[in-house]
Write a protein that holds these residues in place. Structure first.
Motif, PDB file in Angstrom:
ATOM      1  N   GLY A  11      -9.257   9.624  -3.001  1.00 20.48           N
ATOM      2  CA  GLY A  11      -7.916  10.115  -2.730  1.00 20.48           C
ATOM      3  C   GLY A  11      -7.826  11.622  -2.621  1.00 20.48           C
ATOM      4  O   GLY A  11      -8.821  12.348  -2.734  1.00 20.48           O
TER       5      GLY A  11
ATOM      6  N   LEU B 241      -2.022   3.847  -0.361  1.00 19.53           N
ATOM      7  CA  LEU B 241      -3.130   3.311  -1.147  1.00 19.53           C
ATOM      8  C   LEU B 241      -4.354   3.116  -0.257  1.00 19.53           C
ATOM      9  O   LEU B 241      -4.263   2.517   0.819  1.00 19.53           O
ATOM     10  N   THR B 242      -5.513   3.615  -0.702  1.00 17.70           N
ATOM     11  CA  THR B 242      -6.743   3.456   0.078  1.00 17.70           C
ATOM     12  C   THR B 242      -7.862   2.790  -0.717  1.00 17.70           C
ATOM     13  O   THR B 242      -8.782   2.229  -0.131  1.00 17.70           O
TER      14      THR B 242
ATOM     15  N   PHE C 297       0.802  -1.225   0.000  1.00 19.20           N
ATOM     16  CA  PHE C 297       0.000   0.000   0.000  1.00 19.20           C
ATOM     17  C   PHE C 297       0.832   1.272   0.000  1.00 19.20           C
ATOM     18  O   PHE C 297       0.275   2.361  -0.088  1.00 19.20           O
TER      19      PHE C 297
ATOM     20  N   ALA D 282     -10.679   8.835   1.442  1.00 18.10           N
ATOM     21  CA  ALA D 282     -10.024   7.608   0.997  1.00 18.10           C
ATOM     22  C   ALA D 282     -10.666   7.030  -0.263  1.00 18.10           C
ATOM     23  O   ALA D 282     -10.021   6.263  -0.984  1.00 18.10           O
TER      24      ALA D 282
ATOM     25  N   GLY E  55      -5.595   7.012  -3.586  1.00 21.40           N
ATOM     26  CA  GLY E  55      -5.052   7.121  -2.240  1.00 21.40           C
ATOM     27  C   GLY E  55      -4.716   8.546  -1.884  1.00 21.40           C
ATOM     28  O   GLY E  55      -5.037   9.499  -2.596  1.00 21.40           O
TER      29      GLY E  55
END
Length: 396
Positions: free
Chosen positions: A253, A105-106, A92, A250, A319
């Motif tokens: 982003g 990273l989300t 991530f 999230a 993200g």
């Protein structure tokens, strides 16, 4: 004496006349109050604002900085669109290192098992076709996904599109999860190590302050009230202090700034220099013009099958990018700026008599009397007449 000679003599008077200071004492309370009030304003500005607030008696230098970051955390996902998976830092945080920034990273759109082959283009007004005549071999649309082959193929039972040479199957990025896939990333933490220096003053410092040791780092977490010196930050708290909600941000982003202020007073009577942290959202969040919101990019993981066929998994990553922004100015007492500002103070004080004279000669009721006494013009004829009169009275 001729007229020309008189005119020439008059011009010489204007050029070579000498003006000397004449002291005129005005016994007026109003004029005195104006004079002292102007002096007081000058002193308040120079001493109060320039010296105390602006610290103009100091030499200054701008900060030089270096930053490294380390993110920690992990999460487990199990959705219908993806196999159960464990995510750690290598998954991530992409790329692993950045220039004063890091990305977490989300959310993502994954297109697995892509191969270089031919497939129908995604439907849009420029790719929908009826037969092969609507497609141009070799044509590439910058907004498309590949190079047209000149064939019109079935995209669905009711829609035909031009066939393209590309990585197939094509990515469909409209199926973005409404709740962030890696929503648990809000509990990740990041350690920020920041070293700064002021070269002019040979001053160096880190945000890992002297009282911070290994055992302290294992248990501390930044809190503006209870632990403002800890360099470990929880992502949820960073986003919250920037006035945002992590779960909302999230999904698509965004970009957040971690601002570290190293503004320092290095004089011995105020020689404390500590970092001050603040947080702010940097990307545009305008509900009236919400075009291309958030922050995302694509990357791929390549592999080969047992029969040596190259394949890849394409990931469109959404993200939060965190930019660490370090700024600051340090000041220390310097004799040169002190002398310069002392001279400026004296220059400002010299304005007080000029302003008072204007007030006296413009606004006072006895301004005509003051005007007559303010300046006197001395001539040789007047001086000769005065001497003659003194001699005559003396003889009598």
């Amino acid at each position: 004496m001729s007229k020309a000679a008189g005119c020439c003599q008059s011009c010489l008077h204007y050029v070579f006349d000498y003006e000397t200071t004449k002291t005129l004492v005005i016994p007026s309370l109003r004029v005195g109050l104006v004079f002292r009030f102007i002096q007081l304003l000058v002193l308040l500005y120079v001493v109060g604002y320039v010296c105390v607030v602006q610290k103009a008696y100091q030499e200054t230098d701008s900060v030089l900085s270096s930053v490294t970051t380390k993110v920690k955390g992990f999460v487990f996902t199990n959705t219908s669109d993806m196999e159960p998976r464990f995510w750690d830092v290598a998954d991530f945080v992409t790329p692993p290192q950045g220039d004063n920034s890091f990305f977490v990273l989300t959310n993502l759109v994954e297109t697995p098992e892509q191969t270089q082959s031919r497939c129908p283009e995604l439907p849009n007004p420029s790719t929908i076709c009826v037969d092969d005549c609507d497609c141009t071999a070799g044509f590439s649309d910058p907004q498309g996904n590949g190079i047209q082959t000149g064939l019109c193929e079935n995209y669905s039972p009711t829609v035909k599109t031009c066939e393209v040479l590309s990585w197939c199957p094509l990515e469909i990025d409209t199926k973005l999860p409404e709740r962030a896939l890696l929503a648990a990333a809000e509990n990740f933490t990041v350690l920020i190590k920041n070293s700064i220096s002021y070269q002019k003053f040979n001053f160096h410092r880190r945000n890992l302050l002297p009282h911070i040791n290994s055992s302290y780092l294992k248990r501390c977490e930044f809190n503006r009230k209870s632990d403002p010196d800890c360099p470990i930050f929880r992502l949820k708290h960073i986003v919250s202090e920037a006035g945002e909600d992590f779960q909302d941000m999230a999904v698509k982003g965004g970009i957040l700034g971690i601002l570290i202020d190293w503004s320092c007073d290095l004089d011995w009577w105020a020689g404390k220099c500590y970092p001050k942290y603040s947080f702010r959202r940097l990307d545009n969040k305008n509900s009236a013009n919400n075009i291309a919101p958030g922050y995302n990019f694509r990357f791929a993981k390549y592999y080969k099958t047992a029969d040596a066929e190259e394949r890849r998994t394409l990931i469109k990553a959404y993200g939060i990018r965190f930019d660490v922004i370090v700024f600051g100015t340090a000041g220390r007492f310097g004799i040169i700026p002190t002398i310069v500002n002392l001279g400026a103070t004296l220059a400002f004080l010299s304005l007080a008599p000029a302003i008072t004279d204007w007030f006296m000669l413009t606004c006072m009721r006895k301004r005509e009397l003051y005007s007559r006494q303010k300046a006197s013009y001395l001539t040789e004829e007047a001086d000769a007449e005065s001497t003659s009169m003194s001699t005559t009275y003396g003889t009598q």
